[in-house]
Design a protein around this motif. Structure first.
Motif, PDB file in Angstrom:
ATOM      1  N   GLU A  47       0.841  -1.201   0.000  1.00  0.00           N
ATOM      2  CA  GLU A  47       0.000   0.000   0.000  1.00  0.00           C
ATOM      3  C   GLU A  47       0.877   1.252   0.000  1.00  0.00           C
ATOM      4  O   GLU A  47       1.987   1.243   0.514  1.00  0.00           O
ATOM      5  N   ILE A  64     -19.827  13.171  -9.664  1.00  0.00           N
ATOM      6  CA  ILE A  64     -20.978  12.636  -8.904  1.00  0.00           C
ATOM      7  C   ILE A  64     -22.140  13.616  -8.983  1.00  0.00           C
ATOM      8  O   ILE A  64     -23.280  13.238  -9.266  1.00  0.00           O
ATOM      9  N   THR A 244      -5.099   3.203  -5.044  1.00  0.00           N
ATOM     10  CA  THR A 244      -5.261   1.744  -4.948  1.00  0.00           C
ATOM     11  C   THR A 244      -6.708   1.328  -4.654  1.00  0.00           C
ATOM     12  O   THR A 244      -7.174   0.317  -5.152  1.00  0.00           O
ATOM     13  N   GLY A 245      -7.404   2.129  -3.847  1.00  0.00           N
ATOM     14  CA  GLY A 245      -8.772   1.770  -3.465  1.00  0.00           C
ATOM     15  C   GLY A 245      -9.824   2.209  -4.465  1.00  0.00           C
ATOM     16  O   GLY A 245     -10.997   1.889  -4.316  1.00  0.00           O
ATOM     17  N   ARG A 247      -9.788   1.441  -7.727  1.00  0.00           N
ATOM     18  CA  ARG A 247      -9.951   0.334  -8.682  1.00  0.00           C
ATOM     19  C   ARG A 247     -10.192   0.844 -10.101  1.00  0.00           C
ATOM     20  O   ARG A 247     -11.246   0.590 -10.680  1.00  0.00           O
TER      21      ARG A 247
ATOM     22  N   ARG B  57     -24.929  10.708  -2.445  1.00  0.00           N
ATOM     23  CA  ARG B  57     -23.846  11.441  -3.120  1.00  0.00           C
ATOM     24  C   ARG B  57     -22.951  12.124  -2.091  1.00  0.00           C
ATOM     25  O   ARG B  57     -21.721  12.094  -2.197  1.00  0.00           O
ATOM     26  N   ALA B  60     -20.626   9.677  -0.441  1.00  0.00           N
ATOM     27  CA  ALA B  60     -19.496   9.309  -1.314  1.00  0.00           C
ATOM     28  C   ALA B  60     -18.422  10.386  -1.271  1.00  0.00           C
ATOM     29  O   ALA B  60     -17.228  10.102  -1.129  1.00  0.00           O
ATOM     30  N   LYS B  61     -18.863  11.641  -1.361  1.00  0.00           N
ATOM     31  CA  LYS B  61     -17.902  12.747  -1.372  1.00  0.00           C
ATOM     32  C   LYS B  61     -17.138  12.812  -0.046  1.00  0.00           C
ATOM     33  O   LYS B  61     -15.929  13.054  -0.015  1.00  0.00           O
ATOM     34  N   ILE B  64     -14.528  10.063   0.062  1.00  0.00           N
ATOM     35  CA  ILE B  64     -13.362  10.375  -0.776  1.00  0.00           C
ATOM     36  C   ILE B  64     -12.402  11.261   0.008  1.00  0.00           C
ATOM     37  O   ILE B  64     -11.199  11.003   0.066  1.00  0.00           O
ATOM     38  N   ASP B  65     -12.955  12.298   0.635  1.00  0.00           N
ATOM     39  CA  ASP B  65     -12.089  13.207   1.385  1.00  0.00           C
ATOM     40  C   ASP B  65     -11.649  12.620   2.722  1.00  0.00           C
ATOM     41  O   ASP B  65     -10.673  13.078   3.317  1.00  0.00           O
ATOM     42  N   THR B  69      -9.421   5.723   0.429  1.00  0.00           N
ATOM     43  CA  THR B  69      -8.967   5.534  -0.951  1.00  0.00           C
ATOM     44  C   THR B  69      -7.911   4.440  -1.042  1.00  0.00           C
ATOM     45  O   THR B  69      -7.260   4.289  -2.069  1.00  0.00           O
ATOM     46  N   LYS B  70      -7.729   3.694   0.037  1.00  0.00           N
ATOM     47  CA  LYS B  70      -6.737   2.613   0.034  1.00  0.00           C
ATOM     48  C   LYS B  70      -7.400   1.297  -0.357  1.00  0.00           C
ATOM     49  O   LYS B  70      -8.626   1.178  -0.335  1.00  0.00           O
ATOM     50  N   THR B 274     -14.426  -0.717  -4.951  1.00  0.00           N
ATOM     51  CA  THR B 274     -13.932   0.629  -4.625  1.00  0.00           C
ATOM     52  C   THR B 274     -14.238   1.005  -3.172  1.00  0.00           C
ATOM     53  O   THR B 274     -15.398   1.106  -2.775  1.00  0.00           O
ATOM     54  N   THR B 275     -13.193   1.253  -2.416  1.00  0.00           N
ATOM     55  CA  THR B 275     -13.326   1.383  -0.968  1.00  0.00           C
ATOM     56  C   THR B 275     -14.317   2.465  -0.560  1.00  0.00           C
ATOM     57  O   THR B 275     -15.262   2.204   0.199  1.00  0.00           O
ATOM     58  N   PHE B 276     -14.125   3.682  -1.033  1.00  0.00           N
ATOM     59  CA  PHE B 276     -14.990   4.768  -0.545  1.00  0.00           C
ATOM     60  C   PHE B 276     -16.437   4.593  -0.994  1.00  0.00           C
ATOM     61  O   PHE B 276     -17.352   5.035  -0.297  1.00  0.00           O
ATOM     62  N   LEU B 277     -16.645   3.922  -2.119  1.00  0.00           N
ATOM     63  CA  LEU B 277     -18.030   3.698  -2.558  1.00  0.00           C
ATOM     64  C   LEU B 277     -18.754   2.735  -1.624  1.00  0.00           C
ATOM     65  O   LEU B 277     -19.979   2.799  -1.489  1.00  0.00           O
TER      66      LEU B 277
END
Lengths: 400, 400
Positions: A47, A64, A244-245, A247, B57, B60-61, B64-65, B69-70, B274-277
């Motif tokens: 990572e 989005i 990485t996350g 995808r 939405r 999700a935002k 992301i912040d 994201t890993k 996708t992690t954050f999703l």
């Protein structure tokens, strides 16, 4: 013959030994902390410890809210494919491609997996050492017979040996810069490999995940620029932009029949890549100024880490290897520190265990195939210079 | 025997005929506009014309912040799986599950595709009519021998016929509420199907994509609540929250061995969702108040559209069918309007072509298997009440 209850190709997929190592490191980490008050140095991690650049996060948030939340187009959004084509021109010097040469995928992973599936049941080869996921995941899932072509001890290529194997296989897997060695294959090497593949009617699967992580002004050479019809390149945004996350990746080939089949495969597996994320990916690839800034800063830091770790190894007797030009791994050989007579799992994990006991986590060489079992992979993707220096001090105490 | 150049399972995947219909509608749409100044009524669309709710939405935002994201965890993030388990309790009355029963997937699509792959090469059955993607994509990719078990003309189940087929197969595919009929299988029907599967050692793949789109106070019954070990349920956020482009879904089964294999399959194909999703998806499922508001409004609108279209068909002679309780499709039979003696493709596309000529786009029945070829699917997921009324007027002129 008894029928399998389930698809043996799925049953044969193995959990990555690196996942098991991570779990062991987690457990040992608690013990180590209790005993010493210190933390294990996590050289086992693949990572990246950077955040995704802000311009890309902003592009995702904008997409989005921009309503790009409807079904993706088969094979990828026009905007994404255009950005890929521009990037290939700008960075890889690859010309003459159009949207039908590109397929959006979930990371490089899906591009590689789909390509292995395309050669289901056939003979495939690749250099050893090889990325563990190829051996543990793609090979069993696609039920291919995988032949390891060992690199020389200094990671150079024995082209005669390669050519002998290419006579037998349908697909050759190349990873440059390479995990776990950090080897950046030269333009000459890549060209010669691609030509040998062409000569023997072999498709070349080129895994270019680490293409942007190259040091000392060196540059990655993509076989796609050779304009051969037998090349399938897999790219990802994961390493380049610390995503990485997310995808996000893409497959590129001049062979439109293969691209068409990969679109069908991608659609069947997932119905396409998350629409708004393709817009973020397009911005990541297209915004040359922000890209240079973000990637430049990351590579500068990786370069420092590589130097620190490499210089550290120079202080350890019996460890000798050339400084690699790419990716974020070192893969030194520890043969001189392994007691004679040790064999099998005991030999393969000897250095790993010794290191872990003293608070240094790394990945043993047998995770990357049957050659290079005396080597150990050190990743500097998730460690600071201070951690590297501390790791080196610990190693110096073990290997005197 | 000549060896296939590529994996025939990928070569056999067919492009959805619905994609081809969409392309034809696009072209004919231009002509129709030029000739009449009007637009074609798009009853062929499966896309939903609602925006993704703002609370999702925003989640999700935020994720992301928030640095999610890993690399995703194998099989799904803890937060996501907890939300799934809560939702299954709250909405589906399913108890007794833990995180090892859940696998995050790219839409319902990947959950279904992986399950079909698990039964690669075996015999599989499902009711006809069946979702076209099963027939065109999953069946060839997983190389299964698919047996269509036709529903009766009124879409009721012939259980004797079903049981005969279940004696031969390893997996049965059930879709409730069903595409293309809109049929909501009753609790009794679902229970009986699941029990017959259990009796004959057949796994039941339950595609519950439209679970939340049910009308008149009816409710969806998930076979998961039966606590049998042979049930694999595929869910998606696509329809419920108008998130078709997000590609978020999940597979749930009490059979932990199957869940384990699906985790390996998902990891191999895409390295995870996708992690954050997954955090956005967790919020979508967990925020009961916002969920009720958003889904309630959408279903109320769909209910009005269904009524308008259904009442419209009542005015067309020779069209008789029961009002369906779920999903966003009507699937009337047009036998009485097809000239005797027509056969094959000519028969299968006769009504479709007649409709399209007059500015009404829909999907012909042979897209959903070999039975019900005189039926036509009308989707009301992407049409306004005004468009529906206009479409009905156009049809009344054709079918007098």
């Amino acid at each position: 013959m008894a029928e399998n209850k389930f698809n043996y190709c799925i049953e044969n997929i193995r959990m990555s030994p690196i996942v098991m190592i991570s779990e062991e490191v987690r457990i040992k980490g608690v013990e180590f902390k209790e005993k010493t008050g210190k933390s294990i140095i996590p050289f086992q991690r693949g990572e990246i410890d950077f955040a995704t650049p802000e311009y890309i996060r902003n592009a995702a948030k904008k997409a989005i809210d921009g309503g790009f939340t409807k079904y993706p187009k088969s094979g990828g959004e026009k905007r994404f494919k255009e950005a890929v084509i521009n990037k290939l021109k700008r960075y890889n010097k690859v010309e003459g491609l159009d949207e039908d040469n590109v397929v959006a995928t979930y990371g490089g992973q899906e591009a590689l997996e789909l390509t292995f599936q395309l050669f289901h049941g056939k003979k495939v080869a690749g250099f050893a050492p090889a990325w563990s996921c190829v051996l543990e995941n793609f090979v069993p899932y696609a039920d291919v017979d995988f032949i390891e072509v060992p690199l020389e001890k200094d990671f150079s290529v024995d082209f005669d040996r390669l050519e002998e194997v290419l006579k037998e296989v349908a697909l050759f897997y190349l990873n440059t810069p390479q995990n776990p060695t950090g080897k950046l294959f030269s333009k000459d090497e890549v060209t010669k490999i691609a030509q040998l593949c062409l000569k023997h009617d072999v498709f070349l699967l080129s895994d270019e995940a680490y293409e942007r992580i190259v040091f000392d002004g060196k540059s990655h050479f993509s076989p796609l620029s050779l304009e051969y019809d037998n090349i399938i390149s897999a790219f990802t945004l994961s390493k380049t932009y610390s995503m990485t996350g997310w995808r996000l990746g893409y497959l590129v080939t001049r062979n439109k029949e293969i691209a068409r089949l990969m679109r069908l495969g991608n659609y069947t597996q997932t119905a396409g890549v998350t629409t708004f994320l393709q817009y973020a990916a397009a911005e990541a690839l297209d915004n040359a100024e922000e890209d240079e800034k973000a990637v430049g800063a990351m590579v500068a830091e990786f370069s420092k880490r590589r130097d620190a770790l490499y210089e550290g190894f120079k202080q350890i007797p019996g460890i000798n290897f050339d400084k690699p030009d790419g990716a974020f791994y070192l893969f030194p050989n520890f043969s001189e520190h392994i007691p004679a007579g040790l064999t099998g799992v005991e030999r393969n994990t000897y250095i790993y265990k010794k290191l872990l006991e003293e608070g240094v986590a790394a990945v043993y060489g047998s995770c990357f195939g049957s050659h290079f079992v005396d080597n150990v992979r050190f990743s500097f993707s998730g460690v600071t210079i201070e951690q590297i220096n501390e790791g080196v001090e610990r190693m110096k105490k073990i290997f005197k």
